[in-house]
Design a protein around this motif. Sequence first.
Motif, mmCIF file in Angstrom:
data_model
loop_
_atom_site.group_PDB
_atom_site.id
_atom_site.type_symbol
_atom_site.label_atom_id
_atom_site.label_comp_id
_atom_site.label_asym_id
_atom_site.label_seq_id
_atom_site.Cartn_x
_atom_site.Cartn_y
_atom_site.Cartn_z
ATOM 1 N N LYS A 169 -4.848 3.380 -4.495
ATOM 2 C CA LYS A 169 -3.680 3.035 -3.798
ATOM 3 C C LYS A 169 -3.324 1.500 -3.494
ATOM 4 N N ALA A 170 -4.329 1.021 -2.926
ATOM 5 C CA ALA A 170 -4.265 -0.662 -2.824
ATOM 6 C C ALA A 170 -3.985 -1.382 -3.946
ATOM 7 N N ILE A 171 -4.445 -1.154 -5.069
ATOM 8 C CA ILE A 171 -4.277 -1.780 -6.232
ATOM 9 C C ILE A 171 -2.991 -1.414 -7.096
ATOM 10 N N GLU A 172 -2.731 0.023 -7.150
ATOM 11 C CA GLU A 172 -1.989 0.244 -8.181
ATOM 12 C C GLU A 172 -0.832 0.666 -7.445
ATOM 13 N N GLY A 173 -0.617 1.127 -6.061
ATOM 14 C CA GLY A 173 0.164 1.843 -5.640
ATOM 15 C C GLY A 173 1.432 0.896 -5.002
ATOM 16 N N PRO A 174 2.562 1.398 -4.536
ATOM 17 C CA PRO A 174 3.533 0.542 -4.000
ATOM 18 C C PRO A 174 3.243 -0.084 -2.679
ATOM 19 N N LEU A 175 3.647 -1.371 -2.451
ATOM 20 C CA LEU A 175 3.509 -2.030 -1.221
ATOM 21 C C LEU A 175 3.985 -1.077 -0.132
ATOM 22 N N THR A 176 3.141 -0.985 0.805
ATOM 23 C CA THR A 176 3.520 -0.381 1.966
ATOM 24 C C THR A 176 2.810 -0.845 3.308
ATOM 25 N N ALA A 177 3.462 -0.748 4.453
ATOM 26 C CA ALA A 177 2.733 -1.371 5.509
ATOM 27 C C ALA A 177 1.874 -0.303 6.153
ATOM 28 N N MET A 178 2.034 1.067 5.584
ATOM 29 C CA MET A 178 0.953 2.157 5.937
ATOM 30 C C MET A 178 -0.254 1.832 5.270
ATOM 31 N N ILE A 179 -0.432 1.086 4.221
ATOM 32 C CA ILE A 179 -1.622 0.656 3.702
ATOM 33 C C ILE A 179 -1.714 -0.658 3.465
ATOM 34 N N THR A 180 -2.562 -1.294 4.400
ATOM 35 C CA THR A 180 -2.402 -2.753 4.650
ATOM 36 C C THR A 180 -2.983 -3.357 3.521
ATOM 37 N N ALA A 181 -3.766 -2.871 2.786
ATOM 38 C CA ALA A 181 -4.517 -3.514 1.617
ATOM 39 C C ALA A 181 -3.415 -3.571 0.481
ATOM 40 N N THR A 182 -2.411 -2.890 0.381
ATOM 41 C CA THR A 182 -1.471 -3.163 -0.580
ATOM 42 C C THR A 182 -0.788 -4.575 -0.271
ATOM 43 N N ALA A 183 -0.765 -5.290 0.769
ATOM 44 C CA ALA A 183 -0.367 -6.546 0.996
ATOM 45 C C ALA A 183 -1.194 -7.733 -0.121
ATOM 46 N N LEU A 184 -2.290 -7.221 -0.471
ATOM 47 C CA LEU A 184 -2.969 -8.018 -1.403
ATOM 48 C C LEU A 184 -2.224 -8.345 -2.792
ATOM 49 N N GLN A 185 -1.442 -7.432 -2.943
ATOM 50 C CA GLN A 185 -0.845 -7.619 -4.165
ATOM 51 C C GLN A 185 0.295 -8.921 -4.336
ATOM 52 N N LEU A 186 0.443 -9.228 -2.964
ATOM 53 C CA LEU A 186 1.117 -10.577 -2.593
ATOM 54 C C LEU A 186 0.422 -11.686 -2.593
ATOM 55 N N HIS A 187 -0.985 -11.820 -2.654
ATOM 56 C CA HIS A 187 -1.610 -12.935 -2.531
ATOM 57 C C HIS A 187 -1.543 -13.554 -3.766
ATOM 58 N N PRO A 188 -1.713 -14.721 -3.922
ATOM 59 C CA PRO A 188 -1.605 -15.586 -5.083
ATOM 60 C C PRO A 188 -2.954 -15.837 -5.850
ATOM 61 N N ALA A 189 -4.021 -15.394 -5.192
ATOM 62 C CA ALA A 189 -5.397 -15.724 -5.755
ATOM 63 C C ALA A 189 -6.245 -14.743 -5.298
ATOM 64 N N CYS A 190 -5.988 -13.445 -5.569
ATOM 65 C CA CYS A 190 -7.088 -12.321 -5.102
ATOM 66 C C CYS A 190 -7.941 -11.748 -6.081
ATOM 67 N N THR A 191 -9.210 -11.724 -5.913
ATOM 68 C CA THR A 191 -10.003 -11.074 -6.756
ATOM 69 C C THR A 191 -10.659 -9.665 -5.937
ATOM 70 N N ILE A 192 -10.733 -8.790 -6.812
ATOM 71 C CA ILE A 192 -11.332 -7.478 -6.231
ATOM 72 C C ILE A 192 -12.438 -6.956 -7.135
ATOM 73 N N ILE A 193 -13.582 -6.742 -6.418
ATOM 74 C CA ILE A 193 -14.870 -6.436 -7.159
ATOM 75 C C ILE A 193 -15.171 -4.976 -6.842
#
Length: 288
Positions: A208-232
């Motif tokens: 949900k965080a990586i591929e889901g729509p942006l939503t304040a219900m799932i905070t981690a979706t906000a990382l889709q807006l970060h200009p330099a975010c790496t997820i391991i």
Amino acid sequence: MEVIIQPNAQMAAQAVADFIARALCAKPDAVLGLATGCTMESVYDRLVQKHRDEDLDFSRCHTFNLDEYVGLTADDPGSYHYFMRQRFFDGVNIDQRNTHLPDGMAEDLEAECVNYEKLITACGGIDLQVLGIGLNGHLGFNEPLSAFRSRTRVQTLSRMTRAQNAPLFPSPNQMPRRAITMGVGTILETRRCLLLATGLEKAGIIAKAIEGPLTAMITATALQLHPACTIILDEDAASHLRENDHYQRIVPAQTAVPAVSRTIPAQKINGTPQPTATLRKPLLVGKP
Ligand code: GLP
């Protein structure tokens, strides 16, 4: 956003420790944003090991932790102050005066939050923010409905977070109901961020965080807006991603930090793990 999938949790933690080490070598006085949680324990173990075996130097860096429980003293074994000292600070040559966590015992919690933000700014902002993720998608303790522009503040912990973290306290009712957390806006302002998630129980929320729509219900979706975010991720945490195959075939195209060379974590090509490689320029493996 760049997604790196490692064959297992140990290799994922190693990749995060290597990433932090490279950032520190490139900028010895880096300002690091740090996280707590069980997932982070093996990252800190590896950083302590790197300090001992490879002289990784923490003497000039500054750290800011994401959060702290309200009402716990720094000596309380349930506090994040205690966790950080035990797991990391005491094992490396960091100047304890350069380590910062919000004070959950502050008389004026609102003022404490404002001051924490000021301190981050006074240090020049966070160069690299390390993140875990809660089962409800929280970052730090930014619970569902946290505004994407929120700043450091007091949060009431959700039922799911209390259920997730209560086993870390002697009895469930000893777990605090509130915490101070950096805001989502504070996290989005960091220059780089690096999230680690491992294990099957994180697979649903990671998808949900990586591929889901942006939503304040799932905070981690906000990382889709970060200009330099790496997820391991390890393979278990990545297992619900729809585009899993795509992520596994792409070696990250941007150098994370201005290092002379970079270690590309082991990738899978046609299902076969490939050896770790050190590259000097971007490489595309397989079809994008
Ligand atoms: C706590 C922290 C979060 C962290 C989460 C993950 O809730 N406040 O910052 O992301 O734990 O915990 P774990 O790694 O134990 O799953």
